[in-house]
Motif scaffolding. Structure first.
Motif, PDB file in Angstrom:
ATOM      1  N   ALA A 250      -3.201   9.381  -8.314  1.00  0.00           N
ATOM      2  CA  ALA A 250      -3.441   8.385  -7.260  1.00  0.00           C
ATOM      3  C   ALA A 250      -3.150   6.977  -7.767  1.00  0.00           C
ATOM      4  O   ALA A 250      -2.541   6.156  -7.064  1.00  0.00           O
ATOM      5  CB  ALA A 250      -4.884   8.496  -6.758  1.00  0.00           C
ATOM      6  N   MET A 253       0.765   6.597  -8.416  1.00  0.00           N
ATOM      7  CA  MET A 253       1.476   6.606  -7.141  1.00  0.00           C
ATOM      8  C   MET A 253       1.254   5.294  -6.390  1.00  0.00           C
ATOM      9  O   MET A 253       2.189   4.718  -5.818  1.00  0.00           O
ATOM     10  CB  MET A 253       1.018   7.794  -6.302  1.00  0.00           C
ATOM     11  CG  MET A 253       1.803   7.993  -5.021  1.00  0.00           C
ATOM     12  SD  MET A 253       1.456   9.583  -4.224  1.00  0.00           S
ATOM     13  CE  MET A 253      -0.295   9.381  -3.850  1.00  0.00           C
ATOM     14  N   GLY A 254       0.031   4.785  -6.389  1.00  0.00           N
ATOM     15  CA  GLY A 254      -0.245   3.533  -5.691  1.00  0.00           C
ATOM     16  C   GLY A 254       0.509   2.360  -6.281  1.00  0.00           C
ATOM     17  O   GLY A 254       1.042   1.516  -5.550  1.00  0.00           O
ATOM     18  N   ASN A 261      -3.773   1.626  -0.547  1.00  0.00           N
ATOM     19  CA  ASN A 261      -4.635   2.722  -0.977  1.00  0.00           C
ATOM     20  C   ASN A 261      -3.814   4.004  -1.105  1.00  0.00           C
ATOM     21  O   ASN A 261      -2.878   4.235  -0.326  1.00  0.00           O
ATOM     22  CB  ASN A 261      -5.777   2.964   0.026  1.00  0.00           C
ATOM     23  CG  ASN A 261      -6.782   1.837   0.047  1.00  0.00           C
ATOM     24  OD1 ASN A 261      -6.582   0.861   0.758  1.00  0.00           O
ATOM     25  ND2 ASN A 261      -7.843   1.963  -0.720  1.00  0.00           N
ATOM     26  N   THR A 262      -4.182   4.832  -2.076  1.00  0.00           N
ATOM     27  CA  THR A 262      -3.638   6.181  -2.182  1.00  0.00           C
ATOM     28  C   THR A 262      -4.809   7.134  -2.430  1.00  0.00           C
ATOM     29  O   THR A 262      -5.844   6.738  -2.975  1.00  0.00           O
ATOM     30  CB  THR A 262      -2.625   6.311  -3.324  1.00  0.00           C
ATOM     31  OG1 THR A 262      -3.234   5.878  -4.544  1.00  0.00           O
ATOM     32  CG2 THR A 262      -1.376   5.490  -3.058  1.00  0.00           C
ATOM     33  N   THR A 278      -8.587   8.913  -5.907  1.00  0.00           N
ATOM     34  CA  THR A 278      -8.256   7.785  -5.042  1.00  0.00           C
ATOM     35  C   THR A 278      -7.969   6.544  -5.872  1.00  0.00           C
ATOM     36  O   THR A 278      -8.385   6.441  -7.040  1.00  0.00           O
ATOM     37  CB  THR A 278      -9.403   7.517  -4.046  1.00  0.00           C
ATOM     38  OG1 THR A 278      -9.009   6.462  -3.158  1.00  0.00           O
ATOM     39  CG2 THR A 278     -10.671   7.114  -4.774  1.00  0.00           C
ATOM     40  N   THR A 351      -1.257  14.523  -0.368  1.00  0.00           N
ATOM     41  CA  THR A 351      -1.262  13.184  -0.951  1.00  0.00           C
ATOM     42  C   THR A 351      -1.129  12.183   0.193  1.00  0.00           C
ATOM     43  O   THR A 351      -0.365  12.397   1.136  1.00  0.00           O
ATOM     44  CB  THR A 351      -0.100  12.995  -1.930  1.00  0.00           C
ATOM     45  OG1 THR A 351       1.145  13.302  -1.262  1.00  0.00           O
ATOM     46  CG2 THR A 351      -0.246  13.920  -3.130  1.00  0.00           C
ATOM     47  N   ALA A 353      -0.869   7.949   1.407  1.00  0.00           N
ATOM     48  CA  ALA A 353      -0.643   6.536   1.112  1.00  0.00           C
ATOM     49  C   ALA A 353      -0.980   5.727   2.349  1.00  0.00           C
ATOM     50  O   ALA A 353      -0.508   6.040   3.454  1.00  0.00           O
ATOM     51  CB  ALA A 353       0.812   6.303   0.701  1.00  0.00           C
ATOM     52  N   SER A 355      -1.337   1.731   4.150  1.00  0.00           N
ATOM     53  CA  SER A 355      -0.770   0.392   4.023  1.00  0.00           C
ATOM     54  C   SER A 355      -1.218  -0.485   5.177  1.00  0.00           C
ATOM     55  O   SER A 355      -1.549   0.005   6.265  1.00  0.00           O
ATOM     56  CB  SER A 355       0.764   0.473   3.989  1.00  0.00           C
ATOM     57  OG  SER A 355       1.337  -0.816   3.977  1.00  0.00           O
ATOM     58  N   MET A 368       6.698   9.626  -2.812  1.00  0.00           N
ATOM     59  CA  MET A 368       5.459  10.405  -2.773  1.00  0.00           C
ATOM     60  C   MET A 368       5.737  11.884  -3.065  1.00  0.00           C
ATOM     61  O   MET A 368       4.924  12.570  -3.700  1.00  0.00           O
ATOM     62  CB  MET A 368       4.791  10.268  -1.407  1.00  0.00           C
ATOM     63  CG  MET A 368       4.206   8.905  -1.117  1.00  0.00           C
ATOM     64  SD  MET A 368       3.467   8.837   0.539  1.00  0.00           S
ATOM     65  CE  MET A 368       2.127  10.026   0.358  1.00  0.00           C
TER      66      MET A 368
END
Length: 608
Positions: A250, A253-254, A261-262, A278, A351, A353, A355, A368
């Motif tokens: 997380a 990836m973020g 947030n992821t 998270t 997963t 994401a 925004s 992703m």
């Protein structure tokens, strides 16, 4: 007028200088006195005044010197002087023109170099044009001069020249419309011829710099993404705990996606979605905490993935109902993307994401997907490891149970029957008459042989499952193995507490197999067995001073022992260099629950 007056003055001075020379030089040579004036006027004022000065000098030379002599050779000298004076003036004028042109070109080159420095070194082309315009205005004494892109139809400005790139107009040089014509012409003549090329180069440089920055940003993004994927892949390869892996994915990836947030979510069979990892760009206080769960039918992008089993987008967080949407809406979230996590053909989770943008670009999905594939691989590997461990545990448990059953059957059945048969043989021997010597000897022999069979059976029974370990623990069982070993054993056991039976049985079989291998193959004189039980692990070392060269891959016994150790989440390492003896080291975790049900602690022991 200054040139005419200067020429007349020079002719007068030269005539006065020539008079004293008539006493020491022939008259025909006095023409040389007039040449410097012709050259000076031609160089300074050009060929026209130079020619006029040459004619006046010829008249003065003829009147004051040639006519007084009035001979043929003197008139020839006058004609030669006139020709030489005209040619000298012409050459001097050409030299002057060349010098003037060279100076003009030098000034133009200096101006062009200054403009090139301004235009090509500036980051912003329009700001550089303003600086270049000011520099030209000062150099050409033309206040108000400007260089502009995309020429405007401004009546207050008069175009001096258009700046073109082949057949395309890219800008213009303009001055205020009230400039006098001479000033306008001077500005036109003073502009560097390379101004078009400089402006094109400046525009191309700005375009190239913008493209390079974009390329650099893209390369940096790709490098950051690949580095993040490598870090995640390393965690997957090192089999870190799932909780640590999900939080790390997380996080990585973020940072790569540049979103707010992821989250990594898991779908349960009871129809709920759980957050297992998270990350938030705005700090921990904005995290959707791990362990948070909600029903799959509550509006969320993860719920959409659960229902469709496909990639999902959600752009109505601002208006969607539900407690989760209200929570993310407080953080300004407007859109989200969910990618399904599929492990071994089963939808495991998603997963996510989130925004503040109204909608995320499609490129986010591809990035992703790479992280999602790594998570799916890690989950599949973990499930396979769990299945393999469970399978090994079942095999070991079945093997141990079979050993116990065989040991019970041998002890309670076969061994008891053999002992009973031995007693009957002893009784028959005792009741035989004294004169039946041969029969009594046969009965005695059979009884002795039967006693040996019973001892062998007892030895076999102890190898299948040591009863002493069930009663007294690991230390007494290892002491029994050390006493029975054909090679002397240095035993050092520190076992302050009892462990789970599966751990004690595994250690017993490891030491038993190691001592058997030493006896058969090592040619050792001594074996050292060291066992220590710490708070959370058991450390076992078996080493000998034999010939070494043992290959763990060639012995099924060692492979079976390694399987037993790995079932307990332990590790076994064997080092056996040729001529350097063999050393086996084993580490087995001992969770606190292993102590539950332990009968009593076994004291430490040290024996030889």
């Amino acid at each position: 007028m200054p040139g005419i007056l200067t020429g007349a003055l020079l002719v007068a001075v030269e005539t006065l200088v020539a008079y004293p020379l008539t006493k020491i030089a022939p008259p025909s040579s006095l023409g040389l006195v007039y040449l410097p004036g012709v050259l000076a006027v031609s160089v300074v004022w050009g060929w026209g005044l130079g020619t006029l000065t040459a004619l006046v000098s010829a008249l003065a030379f003829g009147y004051f010197h040639v006519m007084k002599i009035d001979t043929g050779p003197e008139w020839v000298a006058l004609a030669v002087f006139l020709v030489v004076a005209l040619l000298s003036g012409c050459f001097a004028a050409l030299a002057r023109s060349a010098a003037v042109e060279a100076e003009r070109r030098r000034q133009e080159a200096a101006l062009a170099a200054e403009l090139a420095r301004v235009l090509l070194n500036g980051e912003d082309c329009r700001a550089a044009l303003r600086t270049a315009s000011d520099r030209l205005a000062v150099e050409l004494a033309a206040p108000g001069l400007m260089i502009e892109l995309e020429p405007s139809a401004d009546d207050r400005l008069r175009t001096v020249t258009e700046l073109r790139d082949h057949d395309r107009t890219i800008g213009r040089v303009a001055v205020p419309a009230d400039f006098p014509e001479p000033v306008f012409q001077r500005v036109l003549d003073g502009l560097p011829r390379s101004l078009d090329a400089l402006l094109c180069a400046a525009l191309d440089r700005e375009t190239t710099a913008r493209a390079l920055k974009t390329s650099h940003d893209e390369l940096q993004r790709v490098a950051d993404e690949q580095a993040a994927l490598r870090r995640v892949a390393t965690l997957v390869a090192h089999r870190v705990a799932p909780e640590e892996l999900f939080v790390a994915v997380a996080d990585e990836m973020g940072r790569v996606l540049k979103v707010e947030n992821t989250a990594i979510t898991r779908f349960d069979l009871d129809g709920r979605i759980h957050v297992v990892g998270t990350w938030s760009a705005r700090g921990p206080e904005f995290l959707i905490s791990g362990g948070t769960s909600w029903p799959v039918d509550e509006p969320s992008v993860a719920g959409m993935v659960y229902r469709t089993r496909r990639l999902a987008r959600m752009t109505d967080y601002a208006t969607a109902s539900g407690g989760l949407c209200a929570q993310v809406r407080q953080q300004g979230i407007n859109s989200g993307i969910g990618i399904p996590i599929v492990a071994e053909g089963r939808l495991w989770g998603a997963t996510v994401a989130l925004s503040v943008e109204p909608d995320l670009p499609s490129s986010v999905e591809a990035h992703m997907l790479e992280f999602t594939e790594l998570i799916a691989t890690a989950i599949a590997n973990a499930q396979m490891r769990q299945q393999l461990t469970a399978s090994r545990a079942r095999v070991v448990a079945a093997s141990d149970e079979t050993r116990r059953r065989i040991e019970r059957d041998l002890h309670d059945g076969t061994q008891q029957r053999l002992i009973s048969l031995g007693l009957r043989l002893r009784a028959a021997e005792a009741t035989a008459s004294p004169d039946m010597t041969e029969l009594k000897e046969q009965l005695a022999g059979a009884s002795e042989e039967l006693s040996g069979v019973v001892e062998d059976l007892q030895e076999l029974s102890r190898g299948l499952h040591p009863v002493i370990m069930s009663r007294g623990g690991l230390a007494p069982a290892l002491r029994t193995l050390a006493r029975r070993s054909a090679v002397p054993v240095e035993l050092n056991v520190s076992a302050p507490r009892r462990l789970a039976e599966r751990i004690e049985v595994t250690v017993y079989y490891i030491v038993s197999e190691a001592l058997t291998n030493v006896t058969k193959h090592s040619k050792a004189s001594t074996v050292h067995v060291d066992l220590m039980i710490e708070e959370s692990r058991l450390l076992l070392s078996v080493r000998d001073d034999g010939i070494g060269g043992a290959d763990p891959a060639r012995g099924s016994g060692l492979i079976g022992l390694r399987d037993r150790v790995e079932v307990l989440n332990g590790a076994m390492d064997i080092s056996s260099p040729p001529g350097g003896g063999t050393c086996m080291k084993v580490i087995i975790p001992t969770p606190t629950e292993d102590t539950a049900g332990a009968s009593r602690a076994s004291p430490g022991t040290r024996e030889s």
